[in-house]
Write a protein that holds these residues in place. Structure first.
Motif, mmCIF file in Angstrom:
data_model
loop_
_atom_site.group_PDB
_atom_site.id
_atom_site.type_symbol
_atom_site.label_atom_id
_atom_site.label_comp_id
_atom_site.label_asym_id
_atom_site.label_seq_id
_atom_site.Cartn_x
_atom_site.Cartn_y
_atom_site.Cartn_z
ATOM 1 N N HIS A 54 0.847 -1.189 0.000
ATOM 2 C CA HIS A 54 0.000 0.000 0.000
ATOM 3 C C HIS A 54 0.884 1.240 0.000
ATOM 4 O O HIS A 54 2.037 1.198 0.440
ATOM 5 C CB HIS A 54 -0.918 0.022 1.231
ATOM 6 C CG HIS A 54 -1.620 -1.274 1.487
ATOM 7 N ND1 HIS A 54 -2.659 -1.723 0.702
ATOM 8 C CD2 HIS A 54 -1.417 -2.226 2.431
ATOM 9 C CE1 HIS A 54 -3.079 -2.892 1.159
ATOM 10 N NE2 HIS A 54 -2.338 -3.220 2.211
ATOM 11 N N TYR A 55 0.328 2.335 -0.480
ATOM 12 C CA TYR A 55 1.110 3.570 -0.537
ATOM 13 C C TYR A 55 1.477 4.076 0.849
ATOM 14 O O TYR A 55 2.450 4.816 1.022
ATOM 15 C CB TYR A 55 0.330 4.657 -1.296
ATOM 16 C CG TYR A 55 -0.878 5.188 -0.564
ATOM 17 C CD1 TYR A 55 -0.785 6.292 0.272
ATOM 18 C CD2 TYR A 55 -2.127 4.595 -0.729
ATOM 19 C CE1 TYR A 55 -1.893 6.780 0.941
ATOM 20 C CE2 TYR A 55 -3.234 5.068 -0.068
ATOM 21 C CZ TYR A 55 -3.116 6.173 0.770
ATOM 22 O OH TYR A 55 -4.213 6.643 1.429
ATOM 23 N N TYR A 56 0.707 3.652 1.862
ATOM 24 C CA TYR A 56 0.995 4.105 3.222
ATOM 25 C C TYR A 56 1.844 3.109 4.016
ATOM 26 O O TYR A 56 2.078 3.299 5.206
ATOM 27 C CB TYR A 56 -0.318 4.376 3.977
ATOM 28 C CG TYR A 56 -1.310 3.230 3.926
ATOM 29 C CD1 TYR A 56 -1.191 2.124 4.762
ATOM 30 C CD2 TYR A 56 -2.369 3.251 3.027
ATOM 31 C CE1 TYR A 56 -2.088 1.080 4.710
ATOM 32 C CE2 TYR A 56 -3.281 2.209 2.967
ATOM 33 C CZ TYR A 56 -3.144 1.132 3.821
ATOM 34 O OH TYR A 56 -4.043 0.095 3.769
ATOM 35 N N SER A 57 2.296 2.028 3.360
ATOM 36 C CA SER A 57 3.148 1.047 4.038
ATOM 37 C C SER A 57 4.500 1.671 4.376
ATOM 38 O O SER A 57 5.094 2.381 3.563
ATOM 39 C CB SER A 57 3.345 -0.189 3.160
ATOM 40 O OG SER A 57 2.111 -0.818 2.886
ATOM 41 N N TYR A 63 3.690 -9.884 0.006
ATOM 42 C CA TYR A 63 2.246 -9.828 -0.152
ATOM 43 C C TYR A 63 1.847 -10.644 -1.376
ATOM 44 O O TYR A 63 2.607 -10.769 -2.331
ATOM 45 C CB TYR A 63 1.734 -8.389 -0.247
ATOM 46 C CG TYR A 63 2.217 -7.600 -1.434
ATOM 47 C CD1 TYR A 63 1.504 -7.577 -2.637
ATOM 48 C CD2 TYR A 63 3.389 -6.848 -1.357
ATOM 49 C CE1 TYR A 63 1.937 -6.842 -3.722
ATOM 50 C CE2 TYR A 63 3.838 -6.105 -2.443
ATOM 51 C CZ TYR A 63 3.104 -6.106 -3.619
ATOM 52 O OH TYR A 63 3.538 -5.379 -4.695
ATOM 53 N N ALA A 64 0.648 -11.208 -1.290
ATOM 54 C CA ALA A 64 0.167 -12.103 -2.341
ATOM 55 C C ALA A 64 -0.949 -11.465 -3.131
ATOM 56 O O ALA A 64 -1.753 -10.693 -2.602
ATOM 57 C CB ALA A 64 -0.319 -13.420 -1.722
ATOM 58 N N ILE A 164 -2.929 -9.591 -0.113
ATOM 59 C CA ILE A 164 -2.910 -10.362 1.130
ATOM 60 C C ILE A 164 -1.566 -10.173 1.817
ATOM 61 O O ILE A 164 -0.514 -10.393 1.212
ATOM 62 C CB ILE A 164 -3.129 -11.854 0.871
ATOM 63 C CG1 ILE A 164 -4.436 -12.070 0.107
ATOM 64 C CG2 ILE A 164 -3.157 -12.632 2.183
ATOM 65 C CD1 ILE A 164 -4.641 -13.501 -0.316
ATOM 66 N N THR A 165 -1.604 -9.784 3.062
ATOM 67 C CA THR A 165 -0.381 -9.661 3.857
ATOM 68 C C THR A 165 -0.549 -10.433 5.164
ATOM 69 O O THR A 165 -1.617 -10.991 5.441
ATOM 70 C CB THR A 165 -0.064 -8.186 4.172
ATOM 71 O OG1 THR A 165 -1.162 -7.629 4.916
ATOM 72 C CG2 THR A 165 0.132 -7.379 2.896
ATOM 73 N N HIS A 166 0.514 -10.448 5.962
ATOM 74 C CA HIS A 166 0.476 -11.123 7.254
ATOM 75 C C HIS A 166 1.270 -10.285 8.246
ATOM 76 O O HIS A 166 2.258 -9.639 7.862
ATOM 77 C CB HIS A 166 1.077 -12.535 7.138
ATOM 78 C CG HIS A 166 0.799 -13.397 8.336
ATOM 79 N ND1 HIS A 166 1.633 -13.425 9.433
ATOM 80 C CD2 HIS A 166 -0.223 -14.254 8.609
ATOM 81 C CE1 HIS A 166 1.145 -14.265 10.332
ATOM 82 N NE2 HIS A 166 0.015 -14.780 9.851
#
Length: 231
Positions: A54-57, A63-64, A164-166
């Motif tokens: 994401h742009y805010y990461s 990520y999948a 999808i992230t974790h």
């Protein structure tokens, strides 16, 4: 003698009671309309990359991205009391995701990858549609109070809206990942109702199908792999 205020309060209380009674009867009519939703899901492409999903990461992580085919018949969810139906697809996997023996029934991870709001003809004006889309919807639903055809979905190689992230930052080579179709019916009057998977409730039947086969996410896609796929 009753004062004017007391009479006004009694009148307001009477009409409020009548309004709630009518609303309850309207909501109860939903139980008389059969619901027989069905769906078919199939994953078509799985990729895992490392970067900022994401742009805010604030940091890079794995990520999948999962593409899928969806065929669904949700037409029976649309009745005269249906305002809109919220449809969404989730990716699910159990445990830490790397235990091949994890039971599918013990799902502990779930992430939404795609969603859509399907409005009824009477509530199109409430949807977040552009002028062209709204005009097209109104034209297709002209003279119809219920447009059950809107509940027929056919998506081919659909790109996910969400990655999808974790929390651990690692998701590559996760086992037993499957997709599941969900729906939420929002009526004009009554309670919100969600998809049924466990048992039937009167004329409301459980969602037939709507779950894909389990897959294993691939290793992280490297820069060399991206160049090869682009060439």
């Amino acid at each position: 003698m009753y004062t004017s205020i007391v009479r006004l309060q009694n009148t307001f209380g009477f009409f409020t009671t009548v309004a709630f009674l009518i609303a309850g009867l309207i909501a109860a009519t939903d139980l008389l309309a059969p619901r027989t939703p069905s769906g078919f899901l199939k994953t078509t492409n799985l990729q895992v990359v490392k970067g900022r999903p994401h742009y805010y990461s604030t940091k890079k992580e794995e990520y999948a991205s999962i593409k899928f085919n969806l065929e669904a018949d949700l037409s029976s969810l649309f009745t005269w009391n249906t305002k809109q139906v919220f449809v969404y697809v989730t990716a699910e996997w159990g445990g830490d995701g790397h235990d091949a023996t994890t039971s599918a029934a013990n799902v502990t991870n779930q992430a939404v990858i795609w969603d859509s709001i399907i409005t009824a003809p009477s509530s199109d004006h409430l949807g977040n549609y552009g002028p062209a889309t709204l005009k097209k919807l109104r034209k297709s639903a002209a003279g119809k109070s219920i447009d059950a055809s809107r509940g027929i979905l056919s998506l081919k190689n659909q790109r996910p809206k969400y990655q999808i992230t974790h929390p651990s930052g690692k998701i590559a080579e996760t086992n037993n990942v499957r997709l599941r179709l969900h729906y939420n019916v929002q009526p004009w009057v009554g309670f919100l109702t969600w998809n049924q998977y466990s048992r039937d409730f009167g004329l409301w039947k459980t969602l037939s199908g709507g779950v894909s086969a389990s897959r294993t996410l691939p290793p992280v896609k490297k820069a060399d792999d991206k160049k090869k796929s682009a060439s």
